[in-house]
Design an enzyme around this catalytic site. Structure first.
Site, PDB file in Angstrom:
ATOM      1  CB  ALA A 250      -0.942   0.004   1.202  1.00 51.99           C
ATOM      2  CB  ALA A 251       4.389   1.964  -0.759  1.00 56.59           C
ATOM      3  N   GLY A 252       2.002   3.155  -2.389  1.00 59.73           N
ATOM      4  CA  GLY A 252       1.459   4.183  -3.267  1.00 59.73           C
ATOM      5  C   GLY A 252       0.189   4.800  -2.723  1.00 59.73           C
ATOM      6  CG  ASP A 253      -3.214   2.479  -2.234  1.00 65.61           C
ATOM      7  OD1 ASP A 253      -3.325   3.022  -3.349  1.00 65.61           O
ATOM      8  OD2 ASP A 253      -3.453   1.280  -2.045  1.00 65.61           O
TER       9      ASP A 253
END
Length: 301
Positions: A250-253
């Site tokens: 979920a890094a991009g989120d």
């Protein structure tokens, strides 16, 4: 100051297995830890923004099932406004199957379920509130037609639209002029620009091609390297803090949720991207999607 953020997107239940390596076609792997938690790009970004003290309303579509009911309960516990979430009696809630290897790389398969049926008609009861928001943040796990409709409506009401163009797909040409900020990762930027990104020069060329489509600001996220920011007057790389990653799911989120909070609070874009990089770098040191999102007091800024 108006800092309200409307996040319109997907909500899934993630089923995650940790393995030594990602399976090849036809290969069966005996995995390690299994856990199940709420996910979906829209929901992940909403939780990330709420934990960073964002004033967040989430609009998504869930099935009338246990996964949908559990998700809404968890959103409310995070302080997210859920009054415009739609329940679909015909389709199940979205589900994602995620495999994470020992290097924190992952592969994800999503059954969209109710997410794929979120239409502009579902959003009609929220139009007044959307028109009064500071930021609308969207992704592409809901129909592109819905994303385009919201972007047109929000832009016409002077609401800044942030689009995280994930997962990558072809976008209508008319959409770009209604986007204030677009945040592709490397693969998404390559698809949107037609440029193969293998160094900083090619990343800048890709960003400029995307910007020429009509977008105000292009931010290409480049994993542990950080993020490239291109505006009318700025071309600058913001480096990410050095950390030991265990799960990049979920890094991009988290980056996008944090970016929305910072922009809504009026931070200049370079400061906002620095803040978002710090939030994302914390998230990759933890397992899970929403579970990995940091709280405001964890970020030194």
């Amino acid at each position: 100051m108006n800092t309200s953020i409307f996040i319109i997107g997907s909500s899934n239940t993630d089923m995650v297995i940790k393995t030594d390596h990602l399976p090849q076609p036809g290969e069966t792997i005996l995995g390690g830890t299994f856990f199940m938690n709420p996910g979906g790009k829209g929901a992940n970004q909403a939780v990330a923004a709420a934990r960073l003290n964002g004033k967040v309303t989430l609009i998504c579509k869930t099935g009338n099932d246990i996964f949908g009911k559990q998700s809404i309960q968890l959103f409310e516990e995070e302080g997210i406004n859920t009054q415009f979430i739609v329940s679909d009696d015909k389709n199940p809630s979205g589900v994602a199957l995620i495999t994470v290897d020992k290097n924190a790389d992952n592969c994800i398969t999503v059954a969209s379920g109710a997410n794929a049926t979120l239409t502009p008609k579902d959003l009609e009861k929220a139009t007044k509130e959307i028109a009064g928001a500071a930021i609308v943040l969207m992704q592409l796990e809901i129909p592109v037609e819905t994303v385009s409709w919201v972007a047109t409506f929000a832009s016409a009401n002077n609401v800044k639209v942030i689009l995280n163009p994930a997962p990558a797909c072809e976008l209508p040409v008319t959409l770009f002029k209604n986007i204030a900020i677009i945040t592709p990762n490397k693969k998404e930027a390559e698809m949107l620009s037609g440029i193969s990104i293998n160094d900083m020069g090619s990343a800048i060329r890709a960003a400029n091609i995307i910007k020429q489509k009509g977008v105000g600001i292009v931010i290409i996220t480049l994993g542990d390297k950080g993020a490239l920011v291109v505006t009318d007057t700025i071309t600058e790389m913001i480096t990410a803090p050095l950390v030991e990653a265990v799960d990049t799911t979920a890094a991009g989120d988290v980056f996008n949720g944090a970016l929305a909070v910072a922009i809504a609070e009026g931070l200049p874009v370079l400061d906002a991207v620095t803040f978002a990089c710090k939030a994302a770098s914390i998230s990759v040191t933890r397992m899970g999607a929403q579970a990995s999102a940091p709280h405001r007091n964890e970020i030194q800024f």
